[in-house]
Write a protein that holds these residues in place. Sequence first.
Motif, PDB file in Angstrom:
ATOM      1  N   CYS A 185      -1.441   6.403 -10.433  1.00  0.00           N
ATOM      2  CA  CYS A 185      -2.053   7.621  -9.895  1.00  0.00           C
ATOM      3  C   CYS A 185      -1.916   8.744 -10.933  1.00  0.00           C
ATOM      4  O   CYS A 185      -0.810   9.243 -11.142  1.00  0.00           O
ATOM      5  CB  CYS A 185      -1.364   8.006  -8.587  1.00  0.00           C
ATOM      6  SG  CYS A 185      -1.733   9.669  -8.023  1.00  0.00           S
ATOM      7  N   GLU A 212      11.092  11.469  -5.773  1.00  0.00           N
ATOM      8  CA  GLU A 212       9.837  10.712  -5.825  1.00  0.00           C
ATOM      9  C   GLU A 212       9.922   9.557  -4.847  1.00  0.00           C
ATOM     10  O   GLU A 212      10.899   8.807  -4.848  1.00  0.00           O
ATOM     11  CB  GLU A 212       9.593  10.177  -7.230  1.00  0.00           C
ATOM     12  CG  GLU A 212       8.331   9.346  -7.332  1.00  0.00           C
ATOM     13  CD  GLU A 212       8.066   8.817  -8.729  1.00  0.00           C
ATOM     14  OE1 GLU A 212       7.045   8.152  -8.899  1.00  0.00           O
ATOM     15  OE2 GLU A 212       8.885   9.062  -9.644  1.00  0.00           O
ATOM     16  N   ASP A 264       7.727   6.307  -3.880  1.00  0.00           N
ATOM     17  CA  ASP A 264       6.602   5.424  -4.202  1.00  0.00           C
ATOM     18  C   ASP A 264       6.190   4.724  -2.910  1.00  0.00           C
ATOM     19  O   ASP A 264       6.876   3.813  -2.446  1.00  0.00           O
ATOM     20  CB  ASP A 264       7.025   4.415  -5.267  1.00  0.00           C
ATOM     21  CG  ASP A 264       5.901   3.489  -5.686  1.00  0.00           C
ATOM     22  OD1 ASP A 264       4.882   3.376  -4.963  1.00  0.00           O
ATOM     23  OD2 ASP A 264       6.047   2.850  -6.746  1.00  0.00           O
ATOM     24  N   VAL A 303      -2.456   9.677  -2.307  1.00  0.00           N
ATOM     25  CA  VAL A 303      -1.391  10.389  -3.000  1.00  0.00           C
ATOM     26  C   VAL A 303      -2.004  11.120  -4.193  1.00  0.00           C
ATOM     27  O   VAL A 303      -3.106  10.769  -4.610  1.00  0.00           O
ATOM     28  CB  VAL A 303      -0.274   9.416  -3.468  1.00  0.00           C
ATOM     29  CG1 VAL A 303       0.515   8.917  -2.287  1.00  0.00           C
ATOM     30  CG2 VAL A 303      -0.814   8.259  -4.286  1.00  0.00           C
ATOM     31  N   PRO A 304      -1.352  12.105  -4.734  1.00  0.00           N
ATOM     32  CA  PRO A 304      -0.043  12.586  -4.331  1.00  0.00           C
ATOM     33  C   PRO A 304      -0.106  13.485  -3.099  1.00  0.00           C
ATOM     34  O   PRO A 304      -1.104  14.145  -2.845  1.00  0.00           O
ATOM     35  CB  PRO A 304       0.416  13.410  -5.540  1.00  0.00           C
ATOM     36  CG  PRO A 304      -0.853  13.948  -6.126  1.00  0.00           C
ATOM     37  CD  PRO A 304      -1.879  12.851  -5.893  1.00  0.00           C
ATOM     38  N   CYS A 323      -0.516  12.041  -9.591  1.00  0.00           N
ATOM     39  CA  CYS A 323       0.923  11.935  -9.304  1.00  0.00           C
ATOM     40  C   CYS A 323       1.702  12.229 -10.583  1.00  0.00           C
ATOM     41  O   CYS A 323       2.683  12.980 -10.574  1.00  0.00           O
ATOM     42  CB  CYS A 323       1.275  10.544  -8.799  1.00  0.00           C
ATOM     43  SG  CYS A 323       0.457  10.083  -7.254  1.00  0.00           S
ATOM     44  N   LYS A 379       4.375  15.308 -11.238  1.00  0.00           N
ATOM     45  CA  LYS A 379       5.763  15.070 -11.665  1.00  0.00           C
ATOM     46  C   LYS A 379       6.034  15.754 -13.001  1.00  0.00           C
ATOM     47  O   LYS A 379       7.085  16.390 -13.168  1.00  0.00           O
ATOM     48  CB  LYS A 379       6.047  13.572 -11.744  1.00  0.00           C
ATOM     49  CG  LYS A 379       6.018  12.894 -10.380  1.00  0.00           C
ATOM     50  CD  LYS A 379       6.359  11.432 -10.457  1.00  0.00           C
ATOM     51  CE  LYS A 379       5.266  10.636 -11.130  1.00  0.00           C
ATOM     52  NZ  LYS A 379       5.496   9.192 -11.117  1.00  0.00           N
ATOM     53  N   VAL A 410       7.757  14.285  -3.831  1.00  0.00           N
ATOM     54  CA  VAL A 410       6.436  13.893  -4.304  1.00  0.00           C
ATOM     55  C   VAL A 410       6.208  12.445  -3.878  1.00  0.00           C
ATOM     56  O   VAL A 410       6.927  11.540  -4.300  1.00  0.00           O
ATOM     57  CB  VAL A 410       6.309  14.022  -5.840  1.00  0.00           C
ATOM     58  CG1 VAL A 410       4.902  13.654  -6.286  1.00  0.00           C
ATOM     59  CG2 VAL A 410       6.665  15.429  -6.303  1.00  0.00           C
ATOM     60  N   TYR A 411       5.233  12.245  -3.017  1.00  0.00           N
ATOM     61  CA  TYR A 411       4.842  10.894  -2.595  1.00  0.00           C
ATOM     62  C   TYR A 411       3.840  10.387  -3.609  1.00  0.00           C
ATOM     63  O   TYR A 411       2.819  11.048  -3.871  1.00  0.00           O
ATOM     64  CB  TYR A 411       4.229  10.933  -1.188  1.00  0.00           C
ATOM     65  CG  TYR A 411       5.218  11.324  -0.118  1.00  0.00           C
ATOM     66  CD1 TYR A 411       5.934  10.354   0.575  1.00  0.00           C
ATOM     67  CD2 TYR A 411       5.450  12.652   0.195  1.00  0.00           C
ATOM     68  CE1 TYR A 411       6.844  10.699   1.552  1.00  0.00           C
ATOM     69  CE2 TYR A 411       6.363  13.017   1.172  1.00  0.00           C
ATOM     70  CZ  TYR A 411       7.057  12.037   1.851  1.00  0.00           C
ATOM     71  OH  TYR A 411       7.962  12.389   2.815  1.00  0.00           O
ATOM     72  N   THR A 412       4.123   9.229  -4.195  1.00  0.00           N
ATOM     73  CA  THR A 412       3.333   8.720  -5.312  1.00  0.00           C
ATOM     74  C   THR A 412       2.969   7.252  -5.119  1.00  0.00           C
ATOM     75  O   THR A 412       3.414   6.605  -4.178  1.00  0.00           O
ATOM     76  CB  THR A 412       4.128   8.838  -6.632  1.00  0.00           C
ATOM     77  OG1 THR A 412       5.238   7.943  -6.579  1.00  0.00           O
ATOM     78  CG2 THR A 412       4.613  10.239  -6.879  1.00  0.00           C
TER      79      THR A 412
END
Length: 79
Positions: A13, A32, A34, A54-55, A16, A20, A7-9
């Motif tokens: 956000c 994760e 960031d 994001v996400p 995001c 998660k 998960v790109y956060t």
Amino acid sequence: MAYKITVYTAPGCPYCTKAKNYFRQLGLNFTEIDVSKDYRKAQELVRKTGQMGVPVIEIGNQIIIGFDKDRIDRILGVR
């Protein structure tokens, strides 16, 4: 089947956080990243997806832009 989930956060956000929390609710482990703290990974994300927002969720070789719960469920076979 076990999937590698990333998960790109970024801080602050809300989607995001929802993503998660959803993976935690399902009992799934995820990595994760960031993108506000890792410029190299942020650039990699843009190259990979063309997205700067994001996400972005990667499940196996599938990329999901945003928190698309229905698509996540389909990929994971939930329900």
